[in-house]
Design a protein around this motif. Sequence first.
Motif, short mmCIF file in Angstrom:
data_model
loop_
_atom_site.label_atom_id
_atom_site.label_comp_id
_atom_site.label_asym_id
_atom_site.label_seq_id
_atom_site.Cartn_x
_atom_site.Cartn_y
_atom_site.Cartn_z
N SER A 122 0.82 -1.21 0.00
CA SER A 122 0.00 0.00 0.00
C SER A 122 0.85 1.25 0.00
N GLU A 123 2.08 1.12 0.48
CA GLU A 123 2.98 2.26 0.52
C GLU A 123 3.25 2.77 -0.88
N GLY A 124 3.39 1.87 -1.81
CA GLY A 124 3.69 2.25 -3.18
C GLY A 124 2.55 2.98 -3.86
N GLN A 125 1.35 2.94 -3.29
CA GLN A 125 0.22 3.61 -3.88
C GLN A 125 0.20 5.11 -3.57
N ARG A 126 0.98 5.52 -2.60
CA ARG A 126 1.03 6.92 -2.25
C ARG A 126 1.96 7.67 -3.21
N LEU A 127 1.57 8.91 -3.53
CA LEU A 127 2.36 9.73 -4.44
C LEU A 127 3.76 9.95 -3.91
N THR A 215 11.32 8.02 10.01
CA THR A 215 12.09 6.83 10.39
C THR A 215 11.36 6.03 11.47
N ARG A 216 10.80 6.72 12.44
CA ARG A 216 10.07 6.04 13.51
C ARG A 216 8.85 5.29 12.97
N LEU A 217 8.08 5.94 12.11
CA LEU A 217 6.84 5.34 11.64
C LEU A 217 7.07 4.27 10.59
N LYS A 218 8.12 4.41 9.79
CA LYS A 218 8.44 3.38 8.81
C LYS A 218 8.95 2.12 9.51
N ASN A 219 9.76 2.32 10.54
CA ASN A 219 10.23 1.17 11.31
C ASN A 219 9.09 0.51 12.08
N LYS A 220 8.15 1.34 12.51
CA LYS A 220 6.99 0.82 13.24
C LYS A 220 6.12 -0.04 12.33
#
Length: 221
Positions: A122-127, A215-220
């Motif tokens: 789903s990350e790839g769907q964001r601009l 960084t915090r939220l991607k690692n989360k």
Amino acid sequence: MMKPEDVAHYLRKNPQFFDDYAEMLADIRIPHPYEGRVISISERQMISLREKNRQLQVKLHELINIGENNDKISEKMHRLAVALVAFNSLEEMLHGLNNHLRDDFAIPHVALRLWSSNQAASEGQRLEFTPVSDTVHALVDNMTRPYCGPHLADEINQWFGQDAQLLRSFCMIPLRRKHTIGLLVMGSPELERFYPDMGTLYLERLGALITGALTRLKNKG
């Protein structure tokens, strides 16, 4: 023949001259700096003192304005930092960041690109996760500080879509901790909003705050 510089040098070296010839001070007349008439030395000194006082007042007001503006920016940065800490998801953070930059910092034109990672599909769907060229990667990797000015690479300029033709000044902030993770670009229709000689301290702090939250939220995730 004695030169004016010689007279000035002599008077500086011999301040007692005017004690010995005090009556001269009342007799000497010099041109008024603005009105084209002659005045006494004491009156000329008063004019000089007033001018110096005016210049000091102007400088003081400039320093006060700078201090007040810095206080306002610090307050906005604090509000953003509190918000970034409170975000619980990458989606929430990206949405909230745009709102803060638009509403609190009055920057309606923002483009963010984040380098791809092994996150959920789903990350790839964001601009924000749209792939960028190696040229842009190299450009951002070579940045040592935020860029402010009127120019953008064509590829980056296209991130603003149809709004790009309205924008006249830009700020590019590399998002980096140990390595680069993306690029934040802000644009303005005002030519002097982001100018080449402007200070970048707060922009660097903005980049550090955003990088930390990402960084915090991607690692989360």
